[in-house]
Write an enzyme that holds these catalytic residues in place. Structure first.
Site, mmCIF file in Angstrom:
data_model
loop_
_atom_site.group_PDB
_atom_site.id
_atom_site.type_symbol
_atom_site.label_atom_id
_atom_site.label_comp_id
_atom_site.label_asym_id
_atom_site.label_seq_id
_atom_site.Cartn_x
_atom_site.Cartn_y
_atom_site.Cartn_z
ATOM 1 C CG ASP A 1 -2.335 0.211 0.923
ATOM 2 O OD1 ASP A 1 -2.624 0.980 -0.016
ATOM 3 O OD2 ASP A 1 -3.171 -0.392 1.593
ATOM 4 C CE1 TYR B 1 -4.983 -1.807 -6.281
ATOM 5 C CE2 TYR B 1 -3.329 -0.141 -6.743
ATOM 6 C CZ TYR B 1 -3.950 -1.003 -5.867
ATOM 7 O OH TYR B 1 -3.540 -1.053 -4.563
#
Lengths: 728, 728
Positions: free
Chosen positions: B55, B307
């Protein structure tokens, strides 16, 4: 491998045997761990860590630590010294007052500044680094899977050298017997000084006021031999004696330390000071009117080190030892109190104390046939106050390590090894000259006025301090012309007298004017540049990790100018040919950047360029990793860390650029025209070894590989559904 | 204490029980380790560490890490993201091109920038910090000498809460049964995807596309109970449920997550990319004409996270699960290839992959009677692309930890605990609003032109991205008025609706105008100041370590002006009286800076000032350590690190200064006049607990001690010889 005193023997054939696990020995082992060299390092002392032994870390030393990835550990844990306060007697009253402030580190000479840290922590950083790196680099070498470990309580007892094998690269001309001590034997006696009821460590056993204990240790182990004194024999290709001022290795070789000692005696106290002296957290040089001098060195953990002059007259006859029985913490503190008057100082906690006699000596020879080397205190001793000892010692081994590693690894021939003595003995000579002048100024009585010729002028002292600061930073080191430093002039005059040029026909001379601030013979200065691929700012030195790799740095200039781009393309073609030095001198089974790393810094607008504007050799291809995004940089403003303005700061023309060769230790070998491939080729041919199969190496550059790989990717049809929409 | 699944029980009475050892739970345990709170932290999972789960770390999170002394570890190991490249279809050809670049972190909002690092490394930093600090703070607490350890494979099975004890400070109203699993039980099943012949981890088991496995684990252990499922009972004063989106603790409390999910499905690939896309090492937002979007997140170790949008239409009905069987690395890669055309992309190494469905939900309540709290994914879920999840979760616990610790330690009363929900539930609401808008813009099809109303305007997207960046940095957090935030206005409107003001007669309102850039409710910004005693530059935030201490920061102004010095002297007198809040609220057996640390920053010329110009309370005395040299700072130019210009940057008048109160989490509580002792007193009286014996504390300030100590030092006679000269 033997880790603890008295444990099992280590390998009996090694590339490098290091005697002494102080800063110089650990630095050598650290290099070896980076380069995958089979190395043992032994120390006669046990594993116990002593207090004291702090030392300033120069900014150059921190740069070196950073090149080994532990600079930040020293930076975070240490006390940073920012300012030097000079305190002198007032001309009228004789009372000390602050007469001047100067920065402790000269601004802009390095991205680090001088700091102070306990030597035990520095050794810890080395031990972690040696262990971690040697496990990685030696993991496939039978018998060395556990890497390099420092063996304490191990003492060499005999040394044989077969001179006939000296020039035989693969031979083991050195034979050493090692004796394993018990922990008890290996622990030196300390004076059990008691202060305020608690025991206190002193450092007299390591001071030059005490005699060497090696013979004592040897005698003791002979007596105890039945119990613990086991011996083994080790054969080595190379050996380093980093075993201190009383060096056993130096004595075996018959080499001498030359120089003199003075009769100035100084005491040292490491205390948490209780005082009203306002500059106790500054580095201070305090000259009292007639009670001698104090140097204040603020340390980590609230500690302050005081160097306190105990004798105020110099006896030119010299040589006698002082009356040690009168030297103790109380008497040293009393001297400090006398010098610091009217300020008061005392302590409840003393961490360590010692005393020493100032002297300066340098070794007459630094190596035997470039097989056995000496480094650190074994070849230079001087006073500790300038904070040079540990730094210069580590830098000796930092100079030597990559040279020995590249010869053992077969990438360089033995000719480069002579440059160790040429470069470092010269530094040692400069160091003791500096220390001699500095100590005299510091130990002398301040002049009462301009007519007081016996006293020391405080103006002269300040100027010497400022000049000394540049020397002491370590960044002023300027190695002379040699086979690995392409500059003009007489190499014997620029070094210690050793002849270190190679064949005249292969001699290359730099064009220094192309990069006025990238000085041939000095370490590469550091300014910030951005990675072209991700815009991250890096201090240029951060790219120059100590891993044994030479760097060819191409300041590519403005590649948006077609002529300049054409030069870079032609250089790329030459570099990627099967006859290029990149190809010939890199073993075929090694990665493309294992011997040479090609870095470039361009000056075209960053946003108008991608790495694909450069020939592939500038961003090489790997079948698993794709393109290399970490080789091409740009001189541009960063978002968060300002503007390095590297071209201007390096003195490089922004359109035309230049090319630079850097040694594995960040020192500048050569500066030339951006497309002067021929000089690079000539320079490296002077000492590098052609690698069997090197010329057959395919795809250093990889553009073939790239097109093959990329073209094999079949694009999916435009509208093919991969996953149904949730509604489907 | 239990470390491994199935090992011995831990203590059965604890101050704090934490369920879940993800980022929120570890942050809470970390605070407890700093503050010496008896804490157990359990997690149902085994000790195995999984790939993925990277992250972004916001700059605010790095500031927090730095306050716990491990910011540099994250900074060094992580990949730094500097620039965002926006790629959009060309208006004419429809082919993607780079349309814009924006800085990833807004310049000058923090001394850190957003970086990306594997969650496993972040957990390692926490584990090291928890272990090291709790061993120090709990070393004298019987049964806790080994500190706090994370217990894996331990699952809570029942929870009882005695509401009658909720307001009884010393009570243990919480009873939890814990079951110990075997390592095998505690290891979740992973899809054994095979790619290019090697096994591959996927993260679907943690994705919101898969259901909770807690019941499954429970059922399994019941079956295996005879073998390993041992139970113990723990009583706790406080409890934190940091056990993820499927939170067992939340379910036991009967609290709900409220919100909605969309049908946008995204895939995630962590790969070493092989590509000719030039911005693969930049953070990129790529909108294709009609194949969906890709976000590129460059990571450490050559990895890149992609993503990848897998569905391109939104179904407002929502809620159905996608066809999971069609989601695999090949299908996700194919989507990426379609979106990135005409650039090519593939990989040989995939580190991890997963897929998820976008949704936004927030908990209806964050605590039961301020005894049992929820944090992290247990109270807010959203999409991962904005890099918020781990950051906001850790910041929940960062907000809660010091509050619970100060109540348990008896320095604050329970009134401050309500501010947790008021402050953090409001943040969670803001977060899901942000994520909702951002996800819609990112998942939508780009508008073909201004008339295309269904499409997303790329200009709007860019503006949203820039605005989102400030939110995402974490530094924009602005807590509302409360008993610990002295600002005007309606506290219920500024928070989540909870009433968090104390007694009206103790309410204090800041004079924000005295320090325009030290905004009450926001975190203290950081500029460089120099330590007065040693001239070392510090970023002001570096002085604000997270150790549970409140800071009173006195911007003392120009103390060379007599009137200003008089104000500081009067403030010093009040602060050092036996009736002052410093004295009354600090336990008599604790160090002078354990509850409040008095820091000052003056603006007088540094070289004309010493710390002795300040009243002793500003540089307190300790009988062993002497004066404290680390409390007084100055706004001055540094030798090597530029000029922080702190007064100007903080918006503080350089002559008159101001005073500031900072919470233990660096958020600003109050700004007032430099000598407004009365407001400080009133503010702290609102929630602090008077300490028995506090008023009798002697020598907080220590000038008595100092004169006693210093005067006892007898100066030696001027000419007394301490050590004979060598010639003697």
């Amino acid at each position: 491998m033997a880790q603890e005193a008295g444990s099992a023997d280590g390998p009996s054939e090694v590339d490098v045997l290091i005697v002494g696990a102080g800063p110089a020995g650990l630095m050598m082992a650290n290099w070896m761990s980076r380069c995958g060299i089979r190395t043992r390092i032994v120390d006669k002392r046990g594993t116990k860590i002593y207090n004291g032994q702090a030392d300033g870390l120069q900014c150059r030393t921190l740069e070196i630590f950073d090149s080994f990835d532990f600079g930040h550990r020293a930076w975070i844990e240490s006390n940073h010294m920012l300012e030097i306060c000079l305190w002198n007697p007032d001309a009228k009253t004789g009372i000390i007052h602050r007469s001047d402030r100067i920065p402790d580190t000269i601004p802009n000479i390095s991205r680090f500044q001088q700091v102070v840290l306990h030597q035990g922590r520095i050794e810890r950083f080395f031990l972690d680094s040696i262990s971690e790196n040697s496990k990685r680099t030696l993991k496939d070498v039978p018998g060395w899977e556990d890497g390099i470990k420092v063996e304490h309580g191990v003492l060499p007892t005999s040394l044989e050298f077969d001179e006939t094998l000296a020039e035989n690269t693969d031979a083991y001309p050195i034979t050493v017997k090692l004796r394993h001590l018990s922990e008890e034997e290996a622990t030196p006696k300390q004076s059990a000084t008691s202060l305020n009821g608690s025991g206190l460590q002193d450092g007299l056993f390591r001071s030059n006021l005490s005699s060497d204990d090696t013979q004592e240790l040897l005698d003791k182990t002979k007596l105890l031999q039945a119990k613990a004194g086991r011996e083994e024999t080790v054969k080595a290709k190379y050996m380093l004696g980093a075993d201190g001022a009383h060096s056993w290795v130096r004595n075996q070789l018959g080499f001498k330390l030359q120089g003199e000692s003075t009769d100035y005696i100084w005491g040292v106290l490491d205390i948490v000071p209780i005082t009203d002296f306002p500059d106790i957290r500054m580095r201070c040089a305090i000259h009292s009117e007639s009670s001698g001098s104090v140097m204040v060195i603020p340390r980590e953990n609230k500690l302050v080190r005081l160097y306190i002059q105990l004798t105020t007259t110099e006896n030119a006859g010299g040589g006698q030892k002082a009356d040690r029985s009168k030297i103790n913490p109380e008497s040293i503190l009393a001297s400090a109190q006398r010098i610091l008057r009217p300020y008061k100082i005392t302590y409840r906690y003393c961490d360590w104390w010692t005393a020493y006699q100032i002297g300066q000596r340098v070794g007459d020879s630094f190596s035997l046939k470039e097989r056995i080397f000496l480094a650190g205190d074994a070849v230079h001793t001087h006073s500790p106050k300038a904070g040079q000892g540990m730094n210069v010692s580590m830098q000796d081994a930092f100079n030597l390590g990559w040279k020995v590693a590249s010869v053992v690894n077969g990438t360089s021939n033995r000719s480069i090894l002579k440059t160790y003595q040429s470069e470092r003995r010269r530094i040692a000579q400069d160091l003791i000259d500096f220390d001699h002048r500095f100590s005299r100024l510091f130990s002398g009585r301040p002049a009462k006025d301009v007519l007081d010729e016996e006293g020391i002028s405080m103006d002269e002292f300040k100027r010497a301090f400022e000049k000394g600061n540049l020397f002491a930073s370590g960044v002023a080191v300027d190695y002379g012309a040699s086979i690995v430093v392409a500059k003009s002039g007489d190499s014997t005059k620029q070094g210690d007298g050793t002849e270190v040029l190679g064949a005249e026909k292969l001699r290359v001379i730099s064009n220094q004017g192309l990069a006025a601030e990238i000085k041939v013979g000095m370490r590469m200065p550091s300014f910030k540049v951005l990675n072209q691929a991700d815009a991250r700012p890096w201090h240029f030195q951060e790219l120059l990790k100590s891993n044994g790799t030479w760097r060819v740095v191409v300041f590519a200039g403005n590649i948006k100018i077609p002529d300049q781009m054409a030069k870079i393309n032609r250089l790329g073609e030459k570099l990627s040919s099967s006859a290029s030095f990149l190809t010939r001198f890199t073993p075929p089974n090694k990665r493309y950047d294992s011997v040479f790393e090609l870095l470039s810094v361009h000056s075209a607008p960053r946003q108008e360029v991608t790495i694909f504007d450069f020939p592939p050799v500038f961003h090489p291809w790997d079948d698993n990793d794709g393109w290399d995004y970490w080789k091409i940089f740009v001189d541009d403003v960063s978002y968060h860390e300002g503007y390095g303005d590297a071209y201007n700061n390096y003195g490089v023309n922004k359109e035309k650029g230049c090319a630079v060769i850097l040694r594995p230790d960040q020192y500048v070998s050569w500066v030339g025209e951006v497309d002067d491939y021929e000089s690079m080729e000539k320079f490296f041919s002077g000492f590098m070894v052609e690698q069997p199969g090197g010329r057959d190496r395919v795809g250093v550059n990889g553009w073939e590989g790239m097109s093959r790989e990329i073209n094999s990717i079949a694009l999916p049809a435009t509208d093919e559904a991969v996953v149904g929409t949730a509604a489907a």
